[in-house]
Every structure is written in C-alpha cells, then in structure tokens.
Motif scaffolding. Structure first.
Motif, PDB file in Angstrom:
ATOM      1  N   THR A 133      11.426  16.427  -5.774  1.00 13.06           N
ATOM      2  CA  THR A 133      10.075  16.815  -6.171  1.00 13.06           C
ATOM      3  C   THR A 133       8.992  16.085  -5.382  1.00 13.06           C
ATOM      4  O   THR A 133       7.822  16.096  -5.767  1.00 13.06           O
ATOM      5  CB  THR A 133       9.874  16.553  -7.680  1.00 13.06           C
ATOM      6  OG1 THR A 133      10.172  15.184  -7.978  1.00 13.06           O
ATOM      7  CG2 THR A 133      10.759  17.466  -8.505  1.00 13.06           C
ATOM      8  N   GLY A 134       9.394  15.446  -4.283  1.00 17.69           N
ATOM      9  CA  GLY A 134       8.410  14.840  -3.390  1.00 17.69           C
ATOM     10  C   GLY A 134       7.858  13.506  -3.833  1.00 17.69           C
ATOM     11  O   GLY A 134       6.818  13.061  -3.350  1.00 17.69           O
ATOM     12  N   ARG A 135       8.561  12.841  -4.763  1.00 19.43           N
ATOM     13  CA  ARG A 135       8.132  11.519  -5.219  1.00 19.43           C
ATOM     14  C   ARG A 135       9.092  10.460  -4.692  1.00 19.43           C
ATOM     15  O   ARG A 135      10.272  10.737  -4.484  1.00 19.43           O
ATOM     16  CB  ARG A 135       8.091  11.482  -6.749  1.00 19.43           C
ATOM     17  CG  ARG A 135       7.028  12.392  -7.355  1.00 19.43           C
ATOM     18  CD  ARG A 135       7.201  12.478  -8.872  1.00 19.43           C
ATOM     19  NE  ARG A 135       8.419  13.220  -9.231  1.00 19.43           N
ATOM     20  CZ  ARG A 135       8.961  13.190 -10.449  1.00 19.43           C
ATOM     21  NH1 ARG A 135       8.425  12.432 -11.393  1.00 19.43           N
ATOM     22  NH2 ARG A 135      10.046  13.913 -10.703  1.00 19.43           N
ATOM     23  N   PRO A 136       8.623   9.234  -4.448  1.00 22.67           N
ATOM     24  CA  PRO A 136       9.490   8.222  -3.825  1.00 22.67           C
ATOM     25  C   PRO A 136      10.489   7.608  -4.803  1.00 22.67           C
ATOM     26  O   PRO A 136      10.094   7.115  -5.868  1.00 22.67           O
ATOM     27  CB  PRO A 136       8.494   7.165  -3.335  1.00 22.67           C
ATOM     28  CG  PRO A 136       7.317   7.295  -4.264  1.00 22.67           C
ATOM     29  CD  PRO A 136       7.228   8.756  -4.605  1.00 22.67           C
ATOM     30  N   PRO A 137      11.770   7.624  -4.463  1.00 25.78           N
ATOM     31  CA  PRO A 137      12.763   6.873  -5.238  1.00 25.78           C
ATOM     32  C   PRO A 137      12.775   5.425  -4.739  1.00 25.78           C
ATOM     33  O   PRO A 137      11.857   5.002  -4.033  1.00 25.78           O
ATOM     34  CB  PRO A 137      14.071   7.592  -4.913  1.00 25.78           C
ATOM     35  CG  PRO A 137      13.865   8.069  -3.504  1.00 25.78           C
ATOM     36  CD  PRO A 137      12.394   8.387  -3.371  1.00 25.78           C
ATOM     37  N   THR A 138      13.797   4.669  -5.050  1.00 22.44           N
ATOM     38  CA  THR A 138      13.919   3.317  -4.503  1.00 22.44           C
ATOM     39  C   THR A 138      14.037   3.406  -2.979  1.00 22.44           C
ATOM     40  O   THR A 138      14.425   4.440  -2.422  1.00 22.44           O
ATOM     41  CB  THR A 138      15.165   2.612  -5.061  1.00 22.44           C
ATOM     42  OG1 THR A 138      16.321   3.418  -4.772  1.00 22.44           O
ATOM     43  CG2 THR A 138      15.055   2.405  -6.560  1.00 22.44           C
ATOM     44  N   ARG A 139      13.706   2.318  -2.299  1.00 17.34           N
ATOM     45  CA  ARG A 139      13.730   2.328  -0.830  1.00 17.34           C
ATOM     46  C   ARG A 139      15.123   2.656  -0.290  1.00 17.34           C
ATOM     47  O   ARG A 139      15.258   3.386   0.690  1.00 17.34           O
ATOM     48  CB  ARG A 139      13.283   0.964  -0.290  1.00 17.34           C
ATOM     49  CG  ARG A 139      11.807   0.669  -0.481  1.00 17.34           C
ATOM     50  CD  ARG A 139      11.492  -0.738   0.023  1.00 17.34           C
ATOM     51  NE  ARG A 139      10.070  -1.045  -0.071  1.00 17.34           N
ATOM     52  CZ  ARG A 139       9.484  -1.510  -1.172  1.00 17.34           C
ATOM     53  NH1 ARG A 139      10.203  -1.708  -2.267  1.00 17.34           N
ATOM     54  NH2 ARG A 139       8.186  -1.771  -1.171  1.00 17.34           N
ATOM     55  N   SER A 140      16.151   2.092  -0.916  1.00 10.77           N
ATOM     56  CA  SER A 140      17.510   2.324  -0.431  1.00 10.77           C
ATOM     57  C   SER A 140      17.905   3.786  -0.571  1.00 10.77           C
ATOM     58  O   SER A 140      18.536   4.368   0.325  1.00 10.77           O
ATOM     59  CB  SER A 140      18.504   1.414  -1.159  1.00 10.77           C
ATOM     60  OG  SER A 140      18.226   1.341  -2.542  1.00 10.77           O
ATOM     61  N   TRP A 141      17.539   4.436  -1.694  1.00  8.11           N
ATOM     62  CA  TRP A 141      17.826   5.864  -1.841  1.00  8.11           C
ATOM     63  C   TRP A 141      16.930   6.693  -0.928  1.00  8.11           C
ATOM     64  O   TRP A 141      17.363   7.722  -0.388  1.00  8.11           O
ATOM     65  CB  TRP A 141      17.661   6.309  -3.295  1.00  8.11           C
ATOM     66  CG  TRP A 141      18.910   6.192  -4.092  1.00  8.11           C
ATOM     67  CD1 TRP A 141      19.118   5.469  -5.222  1.00  8.11           C
ATOM     68  CD2 TRP A 141      20.180   6.807  -3.790  1.00  8.11           C
ATOM     69  NE1 TRP A 141      20.423   5.591  -5.654  1.00  8.11           N
ATOM     70  CE2 TRP A 141      21.087   6.406  -4.803  1.00  8.11           C
ATOM     71  CE3 TRP A 141      20.629   7.647  -2.776  1.00  8.11           C
ATOM     72  CZ2 TRP A 141      22.422   6.826  -4.821  1.00  8.11           C
ATOM     73  CZ3 TRP A 141      21.959   8.067  -2.796  1.00  8.11           C
ATOM     74  CH2 TRP A 141      22.833   7.655  -3.806  1.00  8.11           C
ATOM     75  N   ASP A 142      15.705   6.269  -0.738  1.00 12.08           N
ATOM     76  CA  ASP A 142      14.804   7.008   0.140  1.00 12.08           C
ATOM     77  C   ASP A 142      15.377   7.085   1.551  1.00 12.08           C
ATOM     78  O   ASP A 142      15.344   8.143   2.191  1.00 12.08           O
ATOM     79  CB  ASP A 142      13.431   6.333   0.163  1.00 12.08           C
ATOM     80  CG  ASP A 142      12.384   7.178   0.887  1.00 12.08           C
ATOM     81  OD1 ASP A 142      12.266   8.373   0.567  1.00 12.08           O
ATOM     82  OD2 ASP A 142      11.694   6.633   1.761  1.00 12.08           O
ATOM     83  N   THR A 143      15.936   5.979   2.029  1.00 15.25           N
ATOM     84  CA  THR A 143      16.569   5.981   3.353  1.00 15.25           C
ATOM     85  C   THR A 143      17.737   6.953   3.396  1.00 15.25           C
ATOM     86  O   THR A 143      17.888   7.740   4.343  1.00 15.25           O
ATOM     87  CB  THR A 143      17.062   4.570   3.714  1.00 15.25           C
ATOM     88  OG1 THR A 143      15.949   3.673   3.769  1.00 15.25           O
ATOM     89  CG2 THR A 143      17.763   4.565   5.067  1.00 15.25           C
ATOM     90  N   ALA A 144      18.587   6.915   2.365  1.00 12.81           N
ATOM     91  CA  ALA A 144      19.755   7.806   2.330  1.00 12.81           C
ATOM     92  C   ALA A 144      19.335   9.266   2.315  1.00 12.81           C
ATOM     93  O   ALA A 144      19.898  10.093   3.060  1.00 12.81           O
ATOM     94  CB  ALA A 144      20.605   7.488   1.099  1.00 12.81           C
ATOM     95  N   PHE A 145      18.348   9.613   1.498  1.00  4.34           N
ATOM     96  CA  PHE A 145      17.923  11.012   1.390  1.00  4.34           C
ATOM     97  C   PHE A 145      17.238  11.493   2.670  1.00  4.34           C
ATOM     98  O   PHE A 145      17.503  12.603   3.146  1.00  4.34           O
ATOM     99  CB  PHE A 145      16.980  11.182   0.202  1.00  4.34           C
ATOM    100  CG  PHE A 145      17.645  11.013  -1.140  1.00  4.34           C
ATOM    101  CD1 PHE A 145      18.918  11.509  -1.389  1.00  4.34           C
ATOM    102  CD2 PHE A 145      16.995  10.345  -2.181  1.00  4.34           C
ATOM    103  CE1 PHE A 145      19.537  11.362  -2.619  1.00  4.34           C
ATOM    104  CE2 PHE A 145      17.596  10.194  -3.419  1.00  4.34           C
ATOM    105  CZ  PHE A 145      18.869  10.693  -3.639  1.00  4.34           C
ATOM    106  N   ARG A 146      16.329  10.686   3.210  1.00 11.47           N
ATOM    107  CA  ARG A 146      15.593  11.118   4.410  1.00 11.47           C
ATOM    108  C   ARG A 146      16.527  11.265   5.607  1.00 11.47           C
ATOM    109  O   ARG A 146      16.309  12.124   6.465  1.00 11.47           O
ATOM    110  CB  ARG A 146      14.469  10.131   4.735  1.00 11.47           C
ATOM    111  CG  ARG A 146      13.272  10.231   3.788  1.00 11.47           C
ATOM    112  CD  ARG A 146      12.099   9.395   4.271  1.00 11.47           C
ATOM    113  NE  ARG A 146      12.374   7.973   4.188  1.00 11.47           N
ATOM    114  CZ  ARG A 146      12.653   7.202   5.225  1.00 11.47           C
ATOM    115  NH1 ARG A 146      12.717   7.721   6.457  1.00 11.47           N
ATOM    116  NH2 ARG A 146      12.890   5.913   5.081  1.00 11.47           N
ATOM    117  N   THR A 147      17.568  10.447   5.651  1.00  9.39           N
ATOM    118  CA  THR A 147      18.495  10.502   6.785  1.00  9.39           C
ATOM    119  C   THR A 147      19.282  11.805   6.808  1.00  9.39           C
ATOM    120  O   THR A 147      19.774  12.222   7.865  1.00  9.39           O
ATOM    121  CB  THR A 147      19.452   9.292   6.739  1.00  9.39           C
ATOM    122  OG1 THR A 147      18.671   8.086   6.791  1.00  9.39           O
ATOM    123  CG2 THR A 147      20.408   9.289   7.923  1.00  9.39           C
TER     124      THR A 147
END
Length: 249
Positions: free
Chosen positions: A77-91
C-alpha cells in the motif's frame, strides 16, 4: 488488514500472496513461497506433538507470521515497513540478484529481526526462558528442509546439481550453521526485549532494524569475488519468475 488469528489463516494469506505473485511474474513471491512451506511443516510438527507446548508454539508461529504479513501489506500500500523488509521488497524489482539472494534477504529480515520480537511478545519478561527448548527445536525442522530447497534451486541453476552431488553434505553443514547463527541472534534479540520496558520497545526495535538492514546490504554486496560468482549464477538461472515461484512453493 486485520492480523491472522491462526496458522490456517496464515497459510491462506501466504497462498494468496504467492498466487498473485506467480500470476504477475513478481519476485515478491519467492520468499513467501518458501515461507508457506516452512509454516506448513511447523504446523504439522505442532499437531504431532513435537513441541513441549503446542499452544504456545502456535501463538509464536502466528505472531511471527503477522510480522511478515504486516510488512508486506505496508509495502503493497505504499507505506514504509522496517528498513530490513524495505530492502528485501524493493530488491524484488531488480534483475541481477540471484534467487538465493532474494530468499536470504527475506530470511534476514524475518529471522534476525522479526523472530526475536515475536518470541518476546509470546513469552514476555520472565516467561521467556521456558520457551527456549521449543525455540531451539525449530532448527531441526529447518535443517531437515535444506536438502529439499537445494534440489529446487538446482532446477533454476542447473550447475548447482554438480555442487549438490559433490559438495552436498558440506553445503548443508554451512547452511545449517548460518541458520543456527541467525536463530541464536534472534534469541539474543528476544532476551534484550524481555529485559526492556514495553514503552522503550519501539526505539530498541528501530536500533535492531538498523543492524539487520546492514546485514541485508552485505547480502546484496558480498564482496568482489562473490559478486562475480553471483553474476555468473544469475546469467545461468533458468525459468521465468512465475515458474520459479511455482517451483519454490
């Protein structure tokens, strides 16, 4: 979205994510495809009485899964999760990381950060030490699945069949050792949180997340020699994203 309330509901939600990713050809389906399989295995072991306290283990498994499901929903939904998950998802939008790197990014965020938090929530404060035995039994379940995952990845990168055949035991020892280290770290996180006042948890989790995000960066940029190896592997990987998701599930 409301949290999952049972393991059956967790598996159903993971199946929805995987189905959608397979249809869309999205690498977002790699980790949950593997995670669904692990969750089903843990559920099986709970039902057969492997753990000292099956009800407590069910609560841990659901709390653990909800950490991932919440992170996924935030990302979706376009909101930031934790930094570690954000890296996994964006990758997952990038072509170069190999399938194993995508899986490791998810494992890193989920075990090195989420598992310790879920354990401390399930057995807060002085109740935590009693969870240790069942917590450690998970290592045996994960270890039993390493060979199965190796065979699946060998269908994506055919040269891995040679490594599995000639270095299989060595690879399994290395992977199991790495997983045990991650779970030891997760227990350390749980102990830290158990000794932390609840009001201070958000700040403590944010600090932990920074460390875990740093590990994610190492997965993506492992050094010049390993980087060359992963590029060779990536060029040799076979199958569409949807086919790989189907294979992992």
């Amino acid at each position: 979205m409301a949290e999952a309330g049972s393991i059956d509901e967790v598996i159903a939600r993971l199946s929805e994510i995987v189905d959608r990713a397979e249809a869309d050809g999205s690498r977002l389906g790699y980790f949950p495809a593997l995670y669904r399989k692990v969750t089903a295995r843990v559920d099986h072991e709970i039902r057969r009485g492997t753990f000292d306290d099956g009800e407590r283990m069910t609560r841990l498994d659901v709390a653990f899964a909800n950490r991932y499901l919440e992170a996924f929903e935030l990302h979706r939904t376009g909101r930031p999760p934790t930094r570690s998950w954000d890296t996994a998802f964006r990758t997952t939008g990038r072509w170069w990381p190999i399938v194993l790197q995508h899986l490791l990014l998810g494992i890193n965020a989920h075990i090195n950060l989420d598992l310790g938090i879920a354990a401390a929530q399930t057995a807060p404060g002085a109740a935590l030490p009693a969870l240790r035995g069942d917590f450690d039994r998970i290592n045996g379940i994960l270890a039993s699945m390493v060979g199965e995952v190796q065979q699946e990845l060998a269908q994506v990168w055919t040269a891995l069949r040679w490594f599995n055949r000639h270095l299989g035991d060595g690879q399994r020892v290395l992977i199991n050792f790495s997983m045990e280290r991650a779970r030891a770290h997760a227990w350390s996180v749980a102990e830290q949180l158990a000794a932390t006042p609840p009001a201070d948890w958000p700040a403590a989790i944010e600090r932990l997340d920074l460390d875990v995000a740093g590990l994610a960066a190492l997965v993506l940029r492992p050094g010049p020699v390993t980087a060359v190896v992963t590029k060779v592997v990536r060029i040799g990987e076979r199958g569409t994203v949807g086919e790989i998701v189907r294979l992992l599930r």
